[in-house]
Design a protein around this motif. Structure first.
Motif, PDB file in Angstrom:
ATOM      1  N   ASP A  96     -22.856  57.969  10.607  1.00 13.24           N
ATOM      2  CA  ASP A  96     -22.283  58.915  11.563  1.00 13.24           C
ATOM      3  C   ASP A  96     -20.857  58.554  11.965  1.00 13.24           C
ATOM      4  O   ASP A  96     -20.397  58.875  13.062  1.00 13.24           O
ATOM      5  CB  ASP A  96     -23.174  59.085  12.803  1.00 13.24           C
ATOM      6  N   ALA A  97     -20.123  57.923  11.045  1.00  6.35           N
ATOM      7  CA  ALA A  97     -18.735  57.553  11.342  1.00  6.35           C
ATOM      8  C   ALA A  97     -17.798  58.751  11.326  1.00  6.35           C
ATOM      9  O   ALA A  97     -16.630  58.626  11.704  1.00  6.35           O
ATOM     10  CB  ALA A  97     -18.239  56.506  10.340  1.00  6.35           C
ATOM     11  N   GLY A  98     -18.303  59.930  10.918  1.00  7.59           N
ATOM     12  CA  GLY A  98     -17.454  61.112  10.857  1.00  7.59           C
ATOM     13  C   GLY A  98     -17.597  62.054  12.037  1.00  7.59           C
ATOM     14  O   GLY A  98     -17.025  63.147  12.029  1.00  7.59           O
ATOM     15  N   VAL A  99     -18.346  61.652  13.081  1.00  7.93           N
ATOM     16  CA  VAL A  99     -18.569  62.557  14.201  1.00  7.93           C
ATOM     17  C   VAL A  99     -17.327  62.641  15.086  1.00  7.93           C
ATOM     18  O   VAL A  99     -16.545  61.695  15.176  1.00  7.93           O
ATOM     19  CB  VAL A  99     -19.788  62.149  15.056  1.00  7.93           C
ATOM     20  N   THR A 100     -17.178  63.791  15.742  1.00  8.60           N
ATOM     21  CA  THR A 100     -16.021  64.019  16.612  1.00  8.60           C
ATOM     22  C   THR A 100     -16.406  64.171  18.083  1.00  8.60           C
ATOM     23  O   THR A 100     -15.543  64.404  18.926  1.00  8.60           O
ATOM     24  CB  THR A 100     -15.270  65.282  16.166  1.00  8.60           C
ATOM     25  N   PHE A 101     -17.696  64.065  18.401  1.00 10.14           N
ATOM     26  CA  PHE A 101     -18.117  64.159  19.797  1.00 10.14           C
ATOM     27  C   PHE A 101     -19.207  63.117  20.046  1.00 10.14           C
ATOM     28  O   PHE A 101     -18.924  61.927  20.007  1.00 10.14           O
ATOM     29  CB  PHE A 101     -18.564  65.585  20.133  1.00 10.14           C
TER      30      PHE A 101
ATOM     31  N   ALA B 248     -33.185  72.365  20.046  1.00 10.78           N
ATOM     32  CA  ALA B 248     -32.648  71.157  19.412  1.00 10.78           C
ATOM     33  C   ALA B 248     -31.628  70.498  20.332  1.00 10.78           C
ATOM     34  O   ALA B 248     -30.423  70.543  20.077  1.00 10.78           O
ATOM     35  CB  ALA B 248     -32.025  71.500  18.069  1.00 10.78           C
ATOM     36  N   PRO B 249     -32.091  69.860  21.406  1.00 10.78           N
ATOM     37  CA  PRO B 249     -31.151  69.190  22.309  1.00 10.78           C
ATOM     38  C   PRO B 249     -30.560  67.918  21.715  1.00 10.78           C
ATOM     39  O   PRO B 249     -29.482  67.490  22.116  1.00 10.78           O
ATOM     40  CB  PRO B 249     -32.012  68.869  23.535  1.00 10.78           C
ATOM     41  N   GLY B 250     -31.263  67.310  20.764  1.00 13.30           N
ATOM     42  CA  GLY B 250     -30.856  66.031  20.219  1.00 13.30           C
ATOM     43  C   GLY B 250     -29.854  66.141  19.095  1.00 13.30           C
ATOM     44  O   GLY B 250     -30.163  65.836  17.945  1.00 13.30           O
ATOM     45  N   THR B 251     -28.649  66.553  19.435  1.00 13.63           N
ATOM     46  CA  THR B 251     -27.604  66.699  18.435  1.00 13.63           C
ATOM     47  C   THR B 251     -26.247  66.424  19.078  1.00 13.63           C
ATOM     48  O   THR B 251     -26.118  66.440  20.310  1.00 13.63           O
ATOM     49  CB  THR B 251     -27.648  68.098  17.784  1.00 13.63           C
ATOM     50  N   GLY B 252     -25.234  66.216  18.251  1.00  8.37           N
ATOM     51  CA  GLY B 252     -23.956  65.744  18.766  1.00  8.37           C
ATOM     52  C   GLY B 252     -23.026  66.798  19.321  1.00  8.37           C
ATOM     53  O   GLY B 252     -22.216  66.525  20.202  1.00  8.37           O
ATOM     54  N   THR B 253     -23.108  68.042  18.803  1.00 11.72           N
ATOM     55  CA  THR B 253     -22.193  69.095  19.248  1.00 11.72           C
ATOM     56  C   THR B 253     -22.970  70.375  19.541  1.00 11.72           C
ATOM     57  O   THR B 253     -22.870  71.362  18.798  1.00 11.72           O
ATOM     58  CB  THR B 253     -21.106  69.365  18.185  1.00 11.72           C
TER      59      THR B 253
ATOM     60  N   PRO C 208     -22.036  60.495  19.292  1.00  9.95           N
ATOM     61  CA  PRO C 208     -22.545  59.772  18.140  1.00  9.95           C
ATOM     62  C   PRO C 208     -24.069  59.639  18.178  1.00  9.95           C
ATOM     63  O   PRO C 208     -24.720  60.098  19.111  1.00  9.95           O
ATOM     64  CB  PRO C 208     -21.873  58.394  18.273  1.00  9.95           C
ATOM     65  N   GLY C 209     -24.622  58.985  17.177  1.00 11.49           N
ATOM     66  CA  GLY C 209     -26.051  58.679  17.177  1.00 11.49           C
ATOM     67  C   GLY C 209     -26.831  59.251  16.008  1.00 11.49           C
ATOM     68  O   GLY C 209     -28.016  58.952  15.850  1.00 11.49           O
ATOM     69  N   ALA C 210     -26.190  60.068  15.160  1.00 15.72           N
ATOM     70  CA  ALA C 210     -26.917  60.668  14.035  1.00 15.72           C
ATOM     71  C   ALA C 210     -27.313  59.640  12.986  1.00 15.72           C
ATOM     72  O   ALA C 210     -28.151  59.934  12.133  1.00 15.72           O
ATOM     73  CB  ALA C 210     -26.074  61.780  13.387  1.00 15.72           C
TER      74      ALA C 210
END
Length: 335
Positions: A44-49, A248-253, A51-53
């Motif tokens: 998940d090094a590509g996330v912009t908001f 689906a609350p468990g997501t980054g964006t 993290p945690g994926a």
């Protein structure tokens, strides 16, 4: 040919016991061969908001323990005549996106050799680019059905050319996708400007907005997507944030106004007769999940994807056996 090794029977061993593989399938090291592979990519090094994926694959596997060996919605027993395996997680560099993409591509390429379908459990959406690169080696340019709240065709972010917001722009630029056979489904939310939509259209995509599900008959939307895909080899990419945060609350964006889990599953089932060669389910971030709502939805999506792949492979085998039987019968008649 030996019969496939099935999942562990939930009526023999309790579902909460034993190793946590997807749907309690055998590990790839425990099977002499595989026809369909499920593989995790904890990146998940590509996330912009948020993290945690990177913890998504484990969360999806845990939620898949309750899945059973017959899929009534598709009338398929996906593990009965096709060897499906859990290939574990790919090791990839957590600090360097370019290095990680190369490692992910190599791992998926090995699993897909000979045209074998692969379902990838993410991880953030950056990994879709590596998956497409790997499957391009087997199938050439592919159609894409991309379920997401976001277009993911943006340009560089903070001077970084590849993030979870760029994979499909880069995929088009690299010739991995068939421009006029690809679609985004479930798009909604704010944009930087109207240019985002114009740029996306110029890249060759069509869009099914999330709001259209309130104004357009459901079967009409499915037919629109199927017509767009045609007979091309198809890659399905599911960002779990295509679902409304209620599902689906468990997501980054997360974005308000999304699809329900029932709508997403029915959309996937409507694509059962396509030439599905690969897929991913990404952006599950369990730290923000509640009662495994998001992970359960993702696990069921992956299960339907595997069911479509397995059903298609089983039918191909049956057709081949039927053709051979016909030939033998005709040969016997001429003797």
């Amino acid at each position: 040919m030996n019969r496939p090794i099935p999942p562990i029977d939930g009526q023999v061993s309790p579902r909460y016991a034993g190793l946590t593989t997807f749907a309690r399938l055998p590990r790839i090291t425990d099977a002499p061969r595989h026809d369909v592979a499920i593989v995790g990519v904890p990146f998940d090094a590509g996330v912009t908001f948020r993290p945690g994926a990177r913890f998504g694959p484990g969360s999806i596997r845990e939620a898949s323990r309750l899945l059973r060996p017959y899929n009534p919605a598709l009338d398929v027993a996906p593990f009965e005549s096709v060897q499906v395996v859990d290939a574990g997680d790919l090791d990839c560099n957590p600090f360097n996106i370019t290095t990680a993409l190369g490692e992910i591509e190599a791992g998926i390429s090995a699993l897909a050799e000979g045209g074998k379908p692969v379902v990838v459990l993410g991880g953030d959406h950056t990994i879709a680019l590596a998956s497409l690169r790997a499957l391009y080696r087997e199938h050439g340019p592919m159609a894409l059905v991309h379920f997401d709240a976001h277009l993911d065709t943006w340009g560089p972010y903070f001077d970084t050319p590849i993030t979870h917001g760029t994979p499909f722009r880069v995929a088009i630029e690299e010739g991995l996708l068939l421009k006029e056979h690809s679609a985004h489904v479930g798009i909604r939310g704010s944009l930087y400007s109207a240019d985002d939509l114009r740029d996306d259209e110029e890249l060759g995509f069509t869009i099914v907005q999330a709001g259209e599900f309130h104004t357009t008959p459901f079967l009409e939307i499915i037919e629109r997507i199927r017509t767009r895909v045609g007979d091309a080899p198809l890659y399905i990419s599911i960002d779990i944030d295509v679902l409304d945060p209620a599902h689906a609350p468990g997501t980054g964006t997360p974005e308000a106004g999304g699809l329900t889990s029932r709508e997403l599953l029915e959309l996937l089932r409507g694509l059962r007769d396509t030439n599905l060669v690969g897929a991913d389910v990404v952006e599950v971030s369990p730290a923000y999940d509640h009662a495994s709502i998001t992970a359960v939805a993702a696990a069921h999506c992956a299960y339907d994807l595997v069911s479509i792949m397995s059903g298609r492979l089983a039918k191909s085998t049956e057709d081949l056996v039927s053709v051979r039987s016909d030939r033998l019968s005709k040969s016997a008649e001429t003797l």
